[in-house]
Design a protein around this motif. Sequence first.
Motif, PDB file in Angstrom:
ATOM      1  N   VAL A 268       0.548  -1.156   0.277  1.00  0.00           N
ATOM      2  CA  VAL A 268      -0.041  -0.481  -0.647  1.00  0.00           C
ATOM      3  C   VAL A 268       0.952   1.508  -0.467  1.00  0.00           C
ATOM      4  CG1 VAL A 268      -2.020   1.584   1.230  1.00  0.00           C
ATOM      5  CG2 VAL A 268      -1.911  -0.953   0.897  1.00  0.00           C
ATOM      6  N   VAL A 269       0.428   2.225  -0.684  1.00  0.00           N
ATOM      7  CA  VAL A 269       1.432   3.222  -1.445  1.00  0.00           C
ATOM      8  C   VAL A 269       0.605   4.795  -0.875  1.00  0.00           C
ATOM      9  CG1 VAL A 269       3.229   2.020  -2.888  1.00  0.00           C
ATOM     10  CG2 VAL A 269       1.252   3.252  -4.215  1.00  0.00           C
ATOM     11  N   SER A 270      -0.615   4.704  -0.454  1.00  0.00           N
ATOM     12  CA  SER A 270      -1.035   5.612  -0.666  1.00  0.00           C
ATOM     13  C   SER A 270      -2.948   5.505  -0.145  1.00  0.00           C
ATOM     14  CB  SER A 270      -1.502   6.156  -1.945  1.00  0.00           C
ATOM     15  OG  SER A 270      -2.026   7.617  -1.759  1.00  0.00           O
ATOM     16  N   HIS A 272      -5.841   5.959   2.173  1.00  0.00           N
ATOM     17  CA  HIS A 272      -7.517   7.395   1.902  1.00  0.00           C
ATOM     18  C   HIS A 272      -8.733   6.688   2.381  1.00  0.00           C
ATOM     19  CE1 HIS A 272      -5.528   9.556  -0.888  1.00  0.00           C
ATOM     20  NE2 HIS A 272      -4.560   8.750  -1.381  1.00  0.00           N
ATOM     21  N   ARG A 275     -10.225   4.316   0.133  1.00  0.00           N
ATOM     22  CA  ARG A 275      -9.647   3.449  -1.629  1.00  0.00           C
ATOM     23  C   ARG A 275      -8.147   3.390  -0.766  1.00  0.00           C
ATOM     24  NH1 ARG A 275      -8.674   8.586  -2.797  1.00  0.00           N
ATOM     25  NH2 ARG A 275      -6.472   9.436  -3.624  1.00  0.00           N
ATOM     26  N   VAL A 277      -4.579   2.626  -2.834  1.00  0.00           N
ATOM     27  CA  VAL A 277      -3.658   2.285  -3.715  1.00  0.00           C
ATOM     28  C   VAL A 277      -2.055   1.632  -3.302  1.00  0.00           C
ATOM     29  CG1 VAL A 277      -2.568   3.743  -5.546  1.00  0.00           C
ATOM     30  CG2 VAL A 277      -4.175   4.961  -3.720  1.00  0.00           C
ATOM     31  N   VAL A 278      -1.671   0.551  -4.575  1.00  0.00           N
ATOM     32  CA  VAL A 278      -0.848  -0.262  -4.047  1.00  0.00           C
ATOM     33  C   VAL A 278       0.245  -0.422  -5.374  1.00  0.00           C
ATOM     34  CG1 VAL A 278      -2.117  -2.077  -2.517  1.00  0.00           C
ATOM     35  CG2 VAL A 278      -2.013  -2.219  -5.115  1.00  0.00           C
ATOM     36  N   ASP A 279       1.207  -0.937  -5.111  1.00  0.00           N
ATOM     37  CA  ASP A 279       2.011  -0.458  -6.274  1.00  0.00           C
ATOM     38  C   ASP A 279       2.337  -1.367  -7.105  1.00  0.00           C
ATOM     39  OD1 ASP A 279       3.197  -2.685  -4.495  1.00  0.00           O
ATOM     40  OD2 ASP A 279       5.200  -2.010  -4.039  1.00  0.00           O
ATOM     41  N   ILE A 317      -5.895   0.078  -7.239  1.00  0.00           N
ATOM     42  CA  ILE A 317      -6.790   1.094  -7.145  1.00  0.00           C
ATOM     43  C   ILE A 317      -7.862  -0.042  -6.519  1.00  0.00           C
ATOM     44  CG2 ILE A 317      -8.402   3.248  -6.597  1.00  0.00           C
ATOM     45  CD1 ILE A 317      -5.744   4.098  -8.182  1.00  0.00           C
ATOM     46  N   ALA A 328      -2.388   0.681   6.491  1.00  0.00           N
ATOM     47  CA  ALA A 328      -2.562   1.785   5.898  1.00  0.00           C
ATOM     48  C   ALA A 328      -1.035   1.783   5.205  1.00  0.00           C
ATOM     49  CB  ALA A 328      -0.943   2.125   7.477  1.00  0.00           C
ATOM     50  N   VAL A 329      -0.592   3.471   4.673  1.00  0.00           N
ATOM     51  CA  VAL A 329       0.446   2.610   3.920  1.00  0.00           C
ATOM     52  C   VAL A 329       2.051   1.839   4.616  1.00  0.00           C
ATOM     53  CG1 VAL A 329       2.319   4.913   2.963  1.00  0.00           C
ATOM     54  CG2 VAL A 329       0.425   5.705   3.358  1.00  0.00           C
TER      55      VAL A 329
END
Lengths: 370, 370
Positions: A268-270, A272, A275, A277-279, A317, A328-329
């Motif tokens: 997980v890089v972001s 929210h 949602r 966001v993974v790499d 996403i 968490a990031v």
Amino acid sequence: MLKPTESAVSKQLDRIETPAAIVDLHRASANAARVCAYLRDHGLGWRPHVKTHKSVEVARIQIEAGAAGLTVATLHEAEVMCQLGVDLLLAHPPVGRAKESRLSGLLQRTPLTVALDSGESLATVARAGADGGQSVPVLVELDVGMGRVGITDPGELTRLASLAEERATTSFAGLLFYPGHIRMSSFEQGPALTEIAERLGTAIETLSRAGLTPGIVSGGSTPTLWRSHEIPGLTEVRAGTCIFHDRDSVALGAGTSDDIAYHVLATVVSAHPDRAVVDAGSKALAREEFRAGGGGYGLLPDHPEVRLVSLSEEHGILDLTSSQWRPAVGDRVRIVPNHVCVSVNLQDRLFSPGPNGLRPVHLEGRGRQQ
Amino acid sequence: MLKPTESAVSKQLDRIETPAAIVDLHRASANAARVCAYLRDHGLGWRPHVKTHKSVEVARIQIEAGAAGLTVATLHEAEVMCQLGVDLLLAHPPVGRAKESRLSGLLQRTPLTVALDSGESLATVARAGADGGQSVPVLVELDVGMGRVGITDPGELTRLASLAEERATTSFAGLLFYPGHIRMSSFEQGPALTEIAERLGTAIETLSRAGLTPGIVSGGSTPTLWRSHEIPGLTEVRAGTCIFHDRDSVALGAGTSDDIAYHVLATVVSAHPDRAVVDAGSKALAREEFRAGGGGYGLLPDHPEVRLVSLSEEHGILDLTSSQWRPAVGDRVRIVPNHVCVSVNLQDRLFSPGPNGLRPVHLEGRGRQQ
């Protein structure tokens, strides 16, 4: 093979840079054994398509389990796999000079059968056979309604088979079909297995009446795998995906989630509210529609309620609205792609957890090496 | 650069094994020159995203045309591109230990700016900076409504910018946004450019009021490229696809068909009354939806009326029903993919026609090299 301890595995997986493709070779071996046992019970051979893994090591697992040979789609896959010393089937019609000279080199090194559906491809194979000083066994490809490669008309199929038999450097060895359009589940469109079997039966009958009884009848795919015994005349099955499985093959009932032997590990890089966001994006998972419909580009086995709703090249996403889980990031996520073959093809290598750390599984058959 | 004669080129192209990715570096150079001229006229910099080509040679063309630096998505792309000695922007938030140590090695070798949207990623970058004994310039990423990476709230964005400025081994250098969801054509949904510009303006204002006037405002993409001058505050544009163009970028009006510098050369391997099958499938072109809608997985520049209706891994199915053209087995076909970046990523190398034969263009930044 020693099964690594859970703690050693998780430490290794915490350390690796993501996205990383992780393979479970214990599950792959179990999958191969299960396929071989079923097919053996029904007097059928397994000639798995290596397009799924493109790896000599995984092909060896298939051969040790009892595979009778291997299927390849590219000449590079064939060149790599011929070190295993088993019969290879090229299931993609070779056409033209470049393919001809490469094929002729290959014929010096390995027993190879070629599937094709045209006089032009037959000519390519015959010239390669002449160069290599040998006769190449040929399967004529029957189109059972998919509308890809193959001849629909049994008479025309028989004429090509005759031609293959008549030429000095080719021989007719049987027929091949691919039922990629079949309806295996209620959510799919397409003909039922009985319809495919009927078309196949007519072709076998027409060939046999012309004195060209097919020694090999090569068919099947992972979705149809476990119903192979319902196809009269079939001698071998090329199912490839079943070595690793994926979201599609499980949705189609060809495997269970416990059979899945491949996933992409992402970070997980972001994060929210609704949602994450993974790499891992389309350059790790591939943008392939889910065959069962309803969208999404992969399955999160640890959070199946989460939807991987969209992919950019290096981003995935996750829609968290149906989940209590709020990562968490930095958290790690396992993702099973919709279609494993194209995800594997995007990797430099796979990683196999073992007692001495994560070990690379090489994908020697990747690419083309023109 | 010498432009090869047409006859030499066609002889080379007849000989090469397919599928093969062919690049026109003359067109690529012209594309780069056009972008630079436009941006220079408007006082904007070009920091092209190398994800499109992943090639040192193509990056050099961009730099020679006047690019102010390069954008990368992966650390491997950065490691490869740092030999060019220009400023790099990592436009993907690095997170975690593995990325941290790789980043710290990279910081010894090249000036690098990092875009991110979280305290966790900032911590990763700060630790990498500390390891490398230097301060890393940071761009905070604003979400202009796409819902991928980025912070929507200008206050929150400003707090992260402050944090970047306060830390000993990072500094606040500006902001980054990506308007991937914009409506550029009537066939698309999404906000208009003015709405994006408004959100950006508010963010710049909020940062500036906090004494954090962004030195860099990095935005843009190929679809928005030629309207970059309509975005107040913008300082640089990352557009990458415009070096090669593709079916999408031409449909969106970002280039003309004469600007397309990349195609996949395929061979017809099976021919039927209303369809032909080529040897380029999803492992050469990638299965990417056409952004303008209406389906199809690529454009045939020599037969634009033909639809590439479906892809298997190694097969592309051409629907000939709207065409008079009936190719024979062995004929060659040029295919422009919907999305060039993911097609390039599937190649071992590109081929550039030249006076001395087809020359490989290496894709050193492909893969990840974990």
